[in-house]
Design a protein around this motif. Structure first.
Motif, PDB file in Angstrom:
ATOM      1  N   VAL A 134       0.835  -1.209   0.000  1.00 42.19           N
ATOM      2  CA  VAL A 134       0.000   0.000   0.000  1.00 42.19           C
ATOM      3  C   VAL A 134       0.866   1.254   0.000  1.00 42.19           C
ATOM      4  O   VAL A 134       0.779   2.109  -0.887  1.00 42.19           O
ATOM      5  N   LEU A 135       1.739   1.370   0.997  1.00 44.12           N
ATOM      6  CA  LEU A 135       2.449   2.627   1.211  1.00 44.12           C
ATOM      7  C   LEU A 135       3.539   2.887   0.168  1.00 44.12           C
ATOM      8  O   LEU A 135       3.729   4.029  -0.270  1.00 44.12           O
ATOM      9  N   TRP A 136       4.259   1.871  -0.247  1.00 49.54           N
ATOM     10  CA  TRP A 136       5.302   2.085  -1.249  1.00 49.54           C
ATOM     11  C   TRP A 136       4.699   2.386  -2.617  1.00 49.54           C
ATOM     12  O   TRP A 136       5.248   3.181  -3.374  1.00 49.54           O
ATOM     13  N   THR A 137       3.572   1.761  -2.942  1.00 48.54           N
ATOM     14  CA  THR A 137       2.928   2.057  -4.223  1.00 48.54           C
ATOM     15  C   THR A 137       2.490   3.513  -4.272  1.00 48.54           C
ATOM     16  O   THR A 137       2.651   4.198  -5.290  1.00 48.54           O
ATOM     17  N   ARG A 138       1.973   4.023  -3.163  1.00 45.45           N
ATOM     18  CA  ARG A 138       1.560   5.424  -3.110  1.00 45.45           C
ATOM     19  C   ARG A 138       2.758   6.355  -3.131  1.00 45.45           C
ATOM     20  O   ARG A 138       2.692   7.446  -3.710  1.00 45.45           O
ATOM     21  N   ALA A 139       3.840   5.953  -2.506  1.00 44.96           N
ATOM     22  CA  ALA A 139       5.011   6.830  -2.403  1.00 44.96           C
ATOM     23  C   ALA A 139       5.851   6.827  -3.683  1.00 44.96           C
ATOM     24  O   ALA A 139       6.230   7.885  -4.187  1.00 44.96           O
ATOM     25  N   PHE A 140       6.168   5.649  -4.202  1.00 47.43           N
ATOM     26  CA  PHE A 140       7.071   5.538  -5.339  1.00 47.43           C
ATOM     27  C   PHE A 140       6.352   5.537  -6.687  1.00 47.43           C
ATOM     28  O   PHE A 140       6.978   5.759  -7.718  1.00 47.43           O
ATOM     29  N   GLY A 141       5.035   5.270  -6.682  1.00 49.63           N
ATOM     30  CA  GLY A 141       4.328   5.039  -7.934  1.00 49.63           C
ATOM     31  C   GLY A 141       4.323   3.557  -8.261  1.00 49.63           C
ATOM     32  O   GLY A 141       5.184   2.796  -7.803  1.00 49.63           O
ATOM     33  N   TYR A 142       3.354   3.137  -9.061  1.00 45.70           N
ATOM     34  CA  TYR A 142       3.140   1.714  -9.317  1.00 45.70           C
ATOM     35  C   TYR A 142       4.371   1.016  -9.891  1.00 45.70           C
ATOM     36  O   TYR A 142       4.834   0.002  -9.367  1.00 45.70           O
ATOM     37  N   GLY A 143       4.935   1.574 -10.971  1.00 43.12           N
ATOM     38  CA  GLY A 143       6.032   0.889 -11.647  1.00 43.12           C
ATOM     39  C   GLY A 143       7.260   0.720 -10.782  1.00 43.12           C
ATOM     40  O   GLY A 143       7.870  -0.357 -10.734  1.00 43.12           O
ATOM     41  N   ARG A 144       7.650   1.774 -10.097  1.00 45.74           N
ATOM     42  CA  ARG A 144       8.830   1.696  -9.235  1.00 45.74           C
ATOM     43  C   ARG A 144       8.579   0.772  -8.049  1.00 45.74           C
ATOM     44  O   ARG A 144       9.450  -0.013  -7.662  1.00 45.74           O
ATOM     45  N   ALA A 145       7.369   0.856  -7.483  1.00 44.87           N
ATOM     46  CA  ALA A 145       7.052   0.001  -6.335  1.00 44.87           C
ATOM     47  C   ALA A 145       7.072  -1.467  -6.718  1.00 44.87           C
ATOM     48  O   ALA A 145       7.636  -2.305  -5.988  1.00 44.87           O
ATOM     49  N   VAL A 146       6.472  -1.817  -7.847  1.00 48.81           N
ATOM     50  CA  VAL A 146       6.472  -3.212  -8.285  1.00 48.81           C
ATOM     51  C   VAL A 146       7.903  -3.708  -8.458  1.00 48.81           C
ATOM     52  O   VAL A 146       8.260  -4.812  -8.017  1.00 48.81           O
ATOM     53  N   ASP A 147       8.747  -2.893  -9.075  1.00 48.80           N
ATOM     54  CA  ASP A 147      10.137  -3.293  -9.288  1.00 48.80           C
ATOM     55  C   ASP A 147      10.858  -3.495  -7.964  1.00 48.80           C
ATOM     56  O   ASP A 147      11.583  -4.479  -7.775  1.00 48.80           O
ATOM     57  N   LEU A 148      10.664  -2.565  -7.017  1.00 48.58           N
ATOM     58  CA  LEU A 148      11.327  -2.678  -5.714  1.00 48.58           C
ATOM     59  C   LEU A 148      10.842  -3.899  -4.944  1.00 48.58           C
ATOM     60  O   LEU A 148      11.634  -4.612  -4.314  1.00 48.58           O
ATOM     61  N   VAL A 208      -5.840   3.851   4.327  1.00 49.28           N
ATOM     62  CA  VAL A 208      -4.897   2.746   4.181  1.00 49.28           C
ATOM     63  C   VAL A 208      -5.509   1.434   4.664  1.00 49.28           C
ATOM     64  O   VAL A 208      -5.292   0.374   4.078  1.00 49.28           O
ATOM     65  N   GLY A 209      -6.295   1.503   5.726  1.00 50.48           N
ATOM     66  CA  GLY A 209      -6.797   0.281   6.358  1.00 50.48           C
ATOM     67  C   GLY A 209      -7.602  -0.607   5.441  1.00 50.48           C
ATOM     68  O   GLY A 209      -7.458  -1.842   5.459  1.00 50.48           O
ATOM     69  N   ALA A 210      -8.456  -0.018   4.609  1.00 53.80           N
ATOM     70  CA  ALA A 210      -9.304  -0.818   3.715  1.00 53.80           C
ATOM     71  C   ALA A 210      -8.451  -1.549   2.681  1.00 53.80           C
ATOM     72  O   ALA A 210      -8.675  -2.736   2.391  1.00 53.80           O
ATOM     73  N   ALA A 211      -7.465  -0.847   2.122  1.00 55.93           N
ATOM     74  CA  ALA A 211      -6.586  -1.481   1.144  1.00 55.93           C
ATOM     75  C   ALA A 211      -5.776  -2.591   1.796  1.00 55.93           C
ATOM     76  O   ALA A 211      -5.599  -3.675   1.221  1.00 55.93           O
ATOM     77  N   LEU A 212      -5.296  -2.345   3.014  1.00 54.05           N
ATOM     78  CA  LEU A 212      -4.507  -3.352   3.712  1.00 54.05           C
ATOM     79  C   LEU A 212      -5.335  -4.604   3.982  1.00 54.05           C
ATOM     80  O   LEU A 212      -4.838  -5.728   3.857  1.00 54.05           O
ATOM     81  N   LYS A 213      -6.586  -4.433   4.323  1.00 48.69           N
ATOM     82  CA  LYS A 213      -7.467  -5.588   4.579  1.00 48.69           C
ATOM     83  C   LYS A 213      -7.583  -6.463   3.340  1.00 48.69           C
ATOM     84  O   LYS A 213      -7.545  -7.703   3.427  1.00 48.69           O
ATOM     85  N   GLN A 214      -7.717  -5.845   2.164  1.00 50.33           N
ATOM     86  CA  GLN A 214      -7.809  -6.617   0.922  1.00 50.33           C
ATOM     87  C   GLN A 214      -6.511  -7.368   0.639  1.00 50.33           C
ATOM     88  O   GLN A 214      -6.525  -8.524   0.194  1.00 50.33           O
ATOM     89  N   ILE A 215      -5.384  -6.709   0.904  1.00 53.62           N
ATOM     90  CA  ILE A 215      -4.097  -7.346   0.641  1.00 53.62           C
ATOM     91  C   ILE A 215      -3.844  -8.485   1.621  1.00 53.62           C
ATOM     92  O   ILE A 215      -3.303  -9.542   1.254  1.00 53.62           O
ATOM     93  N   GLU A 216      -4.250  -8.318   2.863  1.00 58.77           N
ATOM     94  CA  GLU A 216      -4.117  -9.409   3.842  1.00 58.77           C
ATOM     95  C   GLU A 216      -4.920 -10.628   3.398  1.00 58.77           C
ATOM     96  O   GLU A 216      -4.462 -11.771   3.544  1.00 58.77           O
ATOM     97  N   ALA A 217      -6.098 -10.391   2.845  1.00 56.27           N
ATOM     98  CA  ALA A 217      -6.915 -11.502   2.351  1.00 56.27           C
ATOM     99  C   ALA A 217      -6.233 -12.185   1.167  1.00 56.27           C
ATOM    100  O   ALA A 217      -6.228 -13.424   1.061  1.00 56.27           O
ATOM    101  N   LEU A 218      -5.650 -11.392   0.271  1.00 58.47           N
ATOM    102  CA  LEU A 218      -4.914 -11.949  -0.862  1.00 58.47           C
ATOM    103  C   LEU A 218      -3.747 -12.797  -0.360  1.00 58.47           C
ATOM    104  O   LEU A 218      -3.489 -13.900  -0.875  1.00 58.47           O
ATOM    105  N   TYR A 219      -3.051 -12.306   0.638  1.00 56.67           N
ATOM    106  CA  TYR A 219      -1.889 -12.999   1.217  1.00 56.67           C
ATOM    107  C   TYR A 219      -2.313 -14.352   1.780  1.00 56.67           C
ATOM    108  O   TYR A 219      -1.719 -15.393   1.461  1.00 56.67           O
ATOM    109  N   LEU A 220      -3.322 -14.352   2.641  1.00 57.60           N
ATOM    110  CA  LEU A 220      -3.700 -15.574   3.359  1.00 57.60           C
ATOM    111  C   LEU A 220      -4.525 -16.541   2.517  1.00 57.60           C
ATOM    112  O   LEU A 220      -4.338 -17.761   2.606  1.00 57.60           O
ATOM    113  N   ASN A 221      -5.426 -16.023   1.706  1.00 51.66           N
ATOM    114  CA  ASN A 221      -6.393 -16.880   1.009  1.00 51.66           C
ATOM    115  C   ASN A 221      -5.946 -17.321  -0.371  1.00 51.66           C
ATOM    116  O   ASN A 221      -6.545 -18.226  -0.952  1.00 51.66           O
ATOM    117  N   SER A 222      -4.908 -16.689  -0.897  1.00 50.57           N
ATOM    118  CA  SER A 222      -4.432 -17.051  -2.225  1.00 50.57           C
ATOM    119  C   SER A 222      -2.944 -17.398  -2.205  1.00 50.57           C
ATOM    120  O   SER A 222      -2.560 -18.542  -2.454  1.00 50.57           O
TER     121      SER A 222
END
Length: 247
Positions: A134-148, A208-222
């Motif tokens: 969540v936070l790095w994508t917002r800070a660095f932008g999508y492309g840079r965050a994905v690469d990092l 941030v919290g709502a996005a983090l909740k979705q990512i936590e679900a992706l982490y655990l359930n997928s």
């Protein structure tokens, strides 16, 4: 493994788990409790002992059947920091990796020495960093965050400052003084004003919290149901290169 004390409106939480200050689930629970017990403090200072701020959450506790408990425990720290009305300051004079780096990014103000380094190497062991996603994508932008996040490349303090994830960078010899000055600045200001400024900035930045909740679900359930997640974590613990199956 955690040191916690309050003095004159400042609560200090120090990570002290040598040699690299790995965070365990038990420590995360203790940290969340310490933050909540410091709810009336003006400032919470998150610091560490030694040359490494934190190498992140214990890799063994990323694996099943511990993964859900690990995510819940880290989320409890997130929630406690989000509920804190004072200013949370992180002091980083070394390397902050994985969950240690995410912990830093959750603080309101980050003081770093110019020898500090930051990184999210989770993908190298088969998992992902929910908070940084969540936070790095917002800070660095999508492309840079994905690469990092895919490369696990470390970022120096100046790059983190340019991205807005570090508040100020100082020379190592000025680090302790800069931290003390920062803590004192916020200790002596209005807690009501600080609280409202924080809330306004969070509204401006987006929830941030709502996005983090979705990512936590992706982490655990997928992700954690994949063979490669287990392989990556197992390979790290066995000190060998992972044999990816793309499954």
């Amino acid at each position: 493994m955690l040191k916690h004390g309050i003095n004159d409106g400042v609560a200090t939480i120090t990570i002290a788990n040598p040699p690299v200050n790995v965070l365990t689930v038990a420590m995360l629970r203790e940290m969340a409790t310490a933050i909540r017990e410091s709810s009336r403090a003006k400032v919470i200072l998150v610091a560490s002992e030694g040359d490494v701020f934190s190498a992140g959450v214990d890799v063994g506790e990323h694996r099943e059947p511990h993964a859900a408990d690990m995510i819940r425990s880290f989320r409890a720290v997130f929630d406690a920091l989000m509920d804190f009305d004072g200013i949370a300051v992180a002091a980083v004079d070394g390397v902050a990796l994985g969950g240690g780096c995410e912990l830093v990014c959750l603080c309101d103000v980050v003081v770093a020495s110019d020898r500090a380094e930051f990184g999210q190497p989770e993908s190298q062991v088969g998992v992902l960093p929910p908070v940084a996603s969540v936070l790095w994508t917002r800070a660095f932008g999508y492309g840079r965050a994905v690469d990092l996040l895919l490369s696990g490349e470390r970022v120096d303090a100046h790059a983190m400052h340019a991205a807005g994830l570090v508040s100020r960078v100082v020379a190592p010899e000025r680090f302790d003084q800069a931290v003390a000055e920062t803590v004192e600045r916020y200790r002596t200001m209005s807690r009501v004003v600080a609280s409202h400024v924080k809330r306004a900035c969070r509204i401006g930045a987006g929830e941030v919290g709502a996005a983090l909740k979705q990512i936590e679900a992706l982490y655990l359930n997928s992700l954690m149901k994949s063979k490669d997640a287990d392989e990556g974590l197992r390979a790290f613990l066995e000190k060998r290169a992972p044999r990816w199956r793309d499954q």
